[in-house]
Design a protein around this motif. Structure first.
Motif, PDB file in Angstrom:
ATOM      1  N   ALA A  78      35.353  41.505  43.355  1.00 31.07           N
ATOM      2  CA  ALA A  78      35.936  40.997  44.590  1.00 31.07           C
ATOM      3  C   ALA A  78      35.089  41.466  45.762  1.00 31.07           C
ATOM      4  N   ALA A  79      34.608  40.520  46.576  1.00 28.25           N
ATOM      5  CA  ALA A  79      33.850  40.858  47.774  1.00 28.25           C
ATOM      6  C   ALA A  79      34.784  41.465  48.823  1.00 28.25           C
ATOM      7  N   PRO A  80      34.234  42.174  49.805  1.00 29.09           N
ATOM      8  CA  PRO A  80      35.086  42.805  50.826  1.00 29.09           C
ATOM      9  C   PRO A  80      36.024  41.838  51.544  1.00 29.09           C
ATOM     10  N   ASP A  81      35.610  40.579  51.683  1.00 29.96           N
ATOM     11  CA  ASP A  81      36.466  39.615  52.365  1.00 29.96           C
ATOM     12  C   ASP A  81      37.470  38.954  51.434  1.00 29.96           C
ATOM     13  N   GLY A  82      37.513  39.419  50.183  1.00 32.29           N
ATOM     14  CA  GLY A  82      38.457  38.871  49.219  1.00 32.29           C
ATOM     15  C   GLY A  82      37.919  37.723  48.389  1.00 32.29           C
ATOM     16  N   SER A  83      36.743  37.238  48.717  1.00 28.15           N
ATOM     17  CA  SER A  83      36.151  36.147  47.943  1.00 28.15           C
ATOM     18  C   SER A  83      35.589  36.664  46.627  1.00 28.15           C
ATOM     19  N   ASP A  84      35.269  35.737  45.725  1.00 27.60           N
ATOM     20  CA  ASP A  84      34.720  36.124  44.430  1.00 27.60           C
ATOM     21  C   ASP A  84      33.285  36.609  44.582  1.00 27.60           C
ATOM     22  N   GLY A  85      32.943  37.599  43.809  1.00 32.09           N
ATOM     23  CA  GLY A  85      31.586  38.127  43.828  1.00 32.09           C
ATOM     24  C   GLY A  85      31.160  38.548  42.438  1.00 32.09           C
ATOM     25  N   VAL A  86      29.943  39.078  42.336  1.00 32.75           N
ATOM     26  CA  VAL A  86      29.375  39.508  41.060  1.00 32.75           C
ATOM     27  C   VAL A  86      28.678  40.847  41.260  1.00 32.75           C
ATOM     28  N   GLY A 209      34.878  59.263  33.694  1.00 30.93           N
ATOM     29  CA  GLY A 209      36.313  59.121  33.880  1.00 30.93           C
ATOM     30  C   GLY A 209      36.717  58.286  35.073  1.00 30.93           C
ATOM     31  N   ASP A 210      35.785  58.002  35.984  1.00 34.66           N
ATOM     32  CA  ASP A 210      36.117  57.158  37.132  1.00 34.66           C
ATOM     33  C   ASP A 210      36.627  55.804  36.658  1.00 34.66           C
ATOM     34  N   ARG A 211      37.623  55.299  37.342  1.00 32.43           N
ATOM     35  CA  ARG A 211      38.093  53.932  37.119  1.00 32.43           C
ATOM     36  C   ARG A 211      37.759  53.129  38.369  1.00 32.43           C
ATOM     37  N   ILE A 212      36.916  52.127  38.193  1.00 35.01           N
ATOM     38  CA  ILE A 212      36.381  51.379  39.328  1.00 35.01           C
ATOM     39  C   ILE A 212      37.091  50.032  39.406  1.00 35.01           C
ATOM     40  N   ASP A 213      37.661  49.762  40.559  1.00 35.74           N
ATOM     41  CA  ASP A 213      38.443  48.541  40.770  1.00 35.74           C
ATOM     42  C   ASP A 213      37.516  47.397  41.156  1.00 35.74           C
ATOM     43  N   PHE A 214      37.486  46.370  40.327  1.00 37.92           N
ATOM     44  CA  PHE A 214      36.688  45.181  40.601  1.00 37.92           C
ATOM     45  C   PHE A 214      37.566  44.001  41.037  1.00 37.92           C
ATOM     46  N   GLY A 215      38.765  44.276  41.455  1.00 36.44           N
ATOM     47  CA  GLY A 215      39.682  43.215  41.844  1.00 36.44           C
ATOM     48  C   GLY A 215      40.601  42.856  40.698  1.00 36.44           C
ATOM     49  N   LYS A 216      40.197  41.883  39.895  1.00 34.95           N
ATOM     50  CA  LYS A 216      41.015  41.477  38.758  1.00 34.95           C
ATOM     51  C   LYS A 216      40.794  42.380  37.549  1.00 34.95           C
ATOM     52  N   HIS A 217      39.764  43.198  37.594  1.00 35.11           N
ATOM     53  CA  HIS A 217      39.415  44.013  36.430  1.00 35.11           C
ATOM     54  C   HIS A 217      39.172  45.459  36.840  1.00 35.11           C
ATOM     55  N   MET A 218      39.458  46.345  35.921  1.00 36.49           N
ATOM     56  CA  MET A 218      39.218  47.773  36.094  1.00 36.49           C
ATOM     57  C   MET A 218      38.226  48.208  35.015  1.00 36.49           C
ATOM     58  N   TRP A 219      37.156  48.881  35.437  1.00 29.98           N
ATOM     59  CA  TRP A 219      36.153  49.379  34.492  1.00 29.98           C
ATOM     60  C   TRP A 219      36.117  50.901  34.575  1.00 29.98           C
ATOM     61  N   LEU A 234      30.121  51.449  30.928  1.00 30.51           N
ATOM     62  CA  LEU A 234      31.278  50.885  31.623  1.00 30.51           C
ATOM     63  C   LEU A 234      32.184  50.228  30.603  1.00 30.51           C
ATOM     64  N   TRP A 235      33.466  50.622  30.633  1.00 30.31           N
ATOM     65  CA  TRP A 235      34.424  50.170  29.621  1.00 30.31           C
ATOM     66  C   TRP A 235      35.590  49.456  30.293  1.00 30.31           C
ATOM     67  N   ASN A 236      35.777  48.186  29.933  1.00 30.97           N
ATOM     68  CA  ASN A 236      36.932  47.411  30.374  1.00 30.97           C
ATOM     69  C   ASN A 236      37.974  47.502  29.265  1.00 30.97           C
ATOM     70  N   GLU A 237      38.937  48.380  29.438  1.00 30.20           N
ATOM     71  CA  GLU A 237      39.915  48.645  28.387  1.00 30.20           C
ATOM     72  C   GLU A 237      40.786  47.426  28.109  1.00 30.20           C
ATOM     73  N   ARG A 238      41.179  46.692  29.155  1.00 35.47           N
ATOM     74  CA  ARG A 238      42.077  45.552  28.967  1.00 35.47           C
ATOM     75  C   ARG A 238      41.407  44.437  28.178  1.00 35.47           C
ATOM     76  N   GLU A 239      40.143  44.157  28.485  1.00 41.66           N
ATOM     77  CA  GLU A 239      39.438  43.068  27.808  1.00 41.66           C
ATOM     78  C   GLU A 239      38.734  43.519  26.529  1.00 41.66           C
TER      79      GLU A 239
END
Length: 380
Positions: A78-86, A209-219, A234-239
């Protein structure tokens, strides 16, 4: 020549040092029995991506040298303005063949995407060689562990037209002959500097151990060491996806070496401990996305194979040294199944020293200094 901060400073592959010398290419293929490859031998072409799971796509950056490529992982953000990013994970070497591949991605699947940040799993040039270039071009920050970032800065700053005396002394101690040492001396001491675009002066630190928020996903950050000081996976536990960098590769074992920065370190001990950590932390059924090779399932099978095969090499070396004293160079046939020559002697020596140091730490061999050359003896 130090790599500068302008796009025109990115050199072509022609005339550049052999990229395989700074890549993470090991010398011994290891068993990948029991692994499955959901995408078979398919791989994205230049300017293409393949969707791996919700939240991650796969790009491949071509490189010269024995490996021929590095995988770059594109994480939905998620970009700072809320738009999609990579977010970009790993970049390729600072060569035009790699930057041209990024330009093809910008013109293709990333044409409408906003790059939000760049991650370097670790300090090697095939992973962060273009990190500074992308960060500057896209006006974003570089994210790395402190151990990797500060070590990268120290290595890049340590440049000389001739190899340092400490390096030559270690090579002599390992059993190199005069011709090989003179070749090393004349080869200089600026390989990393030539293959990494100028790094940003500031960065965002990530830690185990850090959990990094990517908007829809946590790594989640899972670190390892041995191949490098503080390698970040980097581990995406949900996916159920693990971006493993060089900490876990499907077909080769990453180089684990004693180097002149920490000549008394035990990197193989750290590597084996990191394998145990990953076995205890990350589930067996994740899709593992490595830096080299294809995404695979069977993480625990692969980790156990890496552990067991390194243990077998340690056993072979200990048995041989118990029969007759050896130098590091004498152990090459026990460790590697390919010829060791001028092009790979440095990495082979580092790995041999790592195995011998592990045996020292375990009390299975002892080191004797005979006139600046190290001989290893068995311990009764």
């Amino acid at each position: 020549m130090a790599v500068g901060g302008d796009e025109d400073d990115i050199p072509a592959a022609s005339g550049s040092p052999d990229a395989s010398l700074t890549q993470d290419d090991s010398f011994t293929a290891t068993s990948h029995a029991g692994l499955t490859y959901p995408w078979g031998d398919a791989a994205p072409g230049t300017g293409e991506t393949i969707r791996i799971a919700d939240g991650i796509s796969w790009a491949r950056i071509p490189m010269p040298g024995s490996l021929g490529h590095i995988n770059s992982w594109l994480l939905d953000d998620a970009a700072p303005d809320g738009s999609d990013g990579v977010a970009v994970v790993d970049t390729g070497i600072c060569l035009t063949i790699c930057s041209d591949a990024w330009k093809a991605l910008y013109a293709g699947p990333l044409a409408t995407a906003r790059i939000t940040r760049v991650f370097g799993t670790h300090l090697h040039p095939d992973h962060i060689g273009l990190a500074g270039w992308i960060a500057k071009k896209q006006q974003v920050k570089l994210w790395m562990t402190r151990g990797e970032m500060l070590t990268a800065r120290a290595i890049v700053a340590d440049s000389s037209d001739v190899a340092p005396d400490e390096v030559l002394a270690q090579s002599r101690a390992a059993g190199w002959d005069d011709e090989a040492i003179e070749r090393q001396r004349a080869g200089g001491w600026n390989m990393f500097q030539r293959m990494i675009f100028a790094l940003p002066r500031s960065y965002v630190r990530i830690a185990d151990g850090d959990r990094i928020d990517f908007g829809k996903h946590m790594w989640r950050v899972v670190t390892g060491s041995g191949h490098s000081p503080e390698h970040a996976c980097l581990w995406n536990e949900r996916e159920g996806v693990l971006v493993s960098g060089d900490q876990v590769l499907p077909r080769i074992s990453s180089n684990v070496s004693v180097n002149i920065t920490e000549p008394d370190a035990d990197p193989l001990g750290e590597w084996l401990a990191s394998i145990d950590k990953l076995l205890a932390t990350v589930p067996a059924d994740v899709v593992t996305c490595p830096a080299h090779g294809e995404p695979f399932r069977g993480l625990h099978v692969r980790l156990m194979a890496l552990r067991d095969e390194h243990r077998m090499r340690l056993y072979k070396v200990a048995e041989a040294v118990a029969e007759t004293p050896m130098r590091a160079v004498d152990t090459f046939p026990l460790l590697f199944n390919r010829p060791i020559g001028a092009h790979n002697q440095n990495l082979a020596t580092g790995e041999a020293l790592a195995h011998l140091k592990r045996l020292e730490v375990e009390g299975r061999v002892r080191k004797e200094d005979r006139g600046g050359v190290w001989w290893y003896h068995g311990v009764a």
